[in-house]
Scaffold this motif. Sequence first.
Motif, PDB file in Angstrom:
ATOM      1  N   VAL A  44       0.839  -1.201   0.000  1.00 52.43           N
ATOM      2  CA  VAL A  44       0.000   0.000   0.000  1.00 52.43           C
ATOM      3  C   VAL A  44       0.872   1.250   0.000  1.00 52.43           C
ATOM      4  O   VAL A  44       0.618   2.198  -0.754  1.00 52.43           O
ATOM      5  N   ILE A  45       1.915   1.272   0.824  1.00 50.93           N
ATOM      6  CA  ILE A  45       2.796   2.442   0.892  1.00 50.93           C
ATOM      7  C   ILE A  45       3.493   2.682  -0.440  1.00 50.93           C
ATOM      8  O   ILE A  45       3.543   3.818  -0.939  1.00 50.93           O
ATOM      9  N   VAL A  46       4.027   1.620  -1.048  1.00 54.60           N
ATOM     10  CA  VAL A  46       4.706   1.766  -2.340  1.00 54.60           C
ATOM     11  C   VAL A  46       3.721   2.211  -3.412  1.00 54.60           C
ATOM     12  O   VAL A  46       4.020   3.077  -4.243  1.00 54.60           O
ATOM     13  N   LEU A  52       1.552   9.082  -6.023  1.00 59.03           N
ATOM     14  CA  LEU A  52       1.911  10.466  -5.724  1.00 59.03           C
ATOM     15  C   LEU A  52       2.945  10.986  -6.728  1.00 59.03           C
ATOM     16  O   LEU A  52       2.834  12.110  -7.215  1.00 59.03           O
ATOM     17  N   PHE A  53       3.941  10.146  -7.048  1.00 59.41           N
ATOM     18  CA  PHE A  53       4.932  10.539  -8.061  1.00 59.41           C
ATOM     19  C   PHE A  53       4.248  10.837  -9.392  1.00 59.41           C
ATOM     20  O   PHE A  53       4.558  11.832 -10.054  1.00 59.41           O
ATOM     21  N   SER A  58       2.348  14.733 -13.356  1.00 58.77           N
ATOM     22  CA  SER A  58       1.309  15.258 -14.251  1.00 58.77           C
ATOM     23  C   SER A  58       1.084  16.748 -14.046  1.00 58.77           C
ATOM     24  O   SER A  58       0.641  17.450 -14.954  1.00 58.77           O
ATOM     25  N   ARG A  59       1.392  17.266 -12.875  1.00 57.84           N
ATOM     26  CA  ARG A  59       1.263  18.693 -12.568  1.00 57.84           C
ATOM     27  C   ARG A  59       2.544  19.465 -12.856  1.00 57.84           C
ATOM     28  O   ARG A  59       2.635  20.641 -12.510  1.00 57.84           O
ATOM     29  N   VAL A  64      10.117  12.383 -12.930  1.00 56.96           N
ATOM     30  CA  VAL A  64      10.560  11.066 -12.473  1.00 56.96           C
ATOM     31  C   VAL A  64      11.166  10.322 -13.655  1.00 56.96           C
ATOM     32  O   VAL A  64      10.559  10.223 -14.716  1.00 56.96           O
ATOM     33  N   ASN A  65      12.369   9.818 -13.470  1.00 58.78           N
ATOM     34  CA  ASN A  65      13.011   8.979 -14.475  1.00 58.78           C
ATOM     35  C   ASN A  65      12.580   7.546 -14.196  1.00 58.78           C
ATOM     36  O   ASN A  65      13.207   6.817 -13.441  1.00 58.78           O
TER      37      ASN A  65
END
Length: 113
Positions: A44-46, A52-53, A58-59, A64-65
């Motif tokens: 769940v955390i991952v 979130l990444f 998107s914003r 992120v590579n």
Amino acid sequence: MPGPDVIAQLGIDPQKLGLELGTGAVIGGIIGFAAKKVAKLIAVIVGLELALFKFLESRDILTVNWDKLGATFMSASDAATAEAPPTWVETILSTLSVSAGFTGGFFLGFKRG
């Protein structure tokens, strides 16, 4: 099924063997149950972190590579499997009674968890 004379020749104490098997099963069940709960929490955390990444990307807040991120996970798994195990025959024979109970208990606890 070996008779009592064969067991006596091998020097196996059935009471000690049963105790080791039962203890291993109980400990394995507890660890299996806990491992499944911890694995769910980590998943769940991952998942939330990756979501979130993606949202921040998107914003245009974060870049992120994804290829490098995936390669890092692959190199970590390769390093974990590259270790040479100890002499496996000696290890199996020395811990057979406890590990058999532990394995059964672990799978039962993991299934119930």
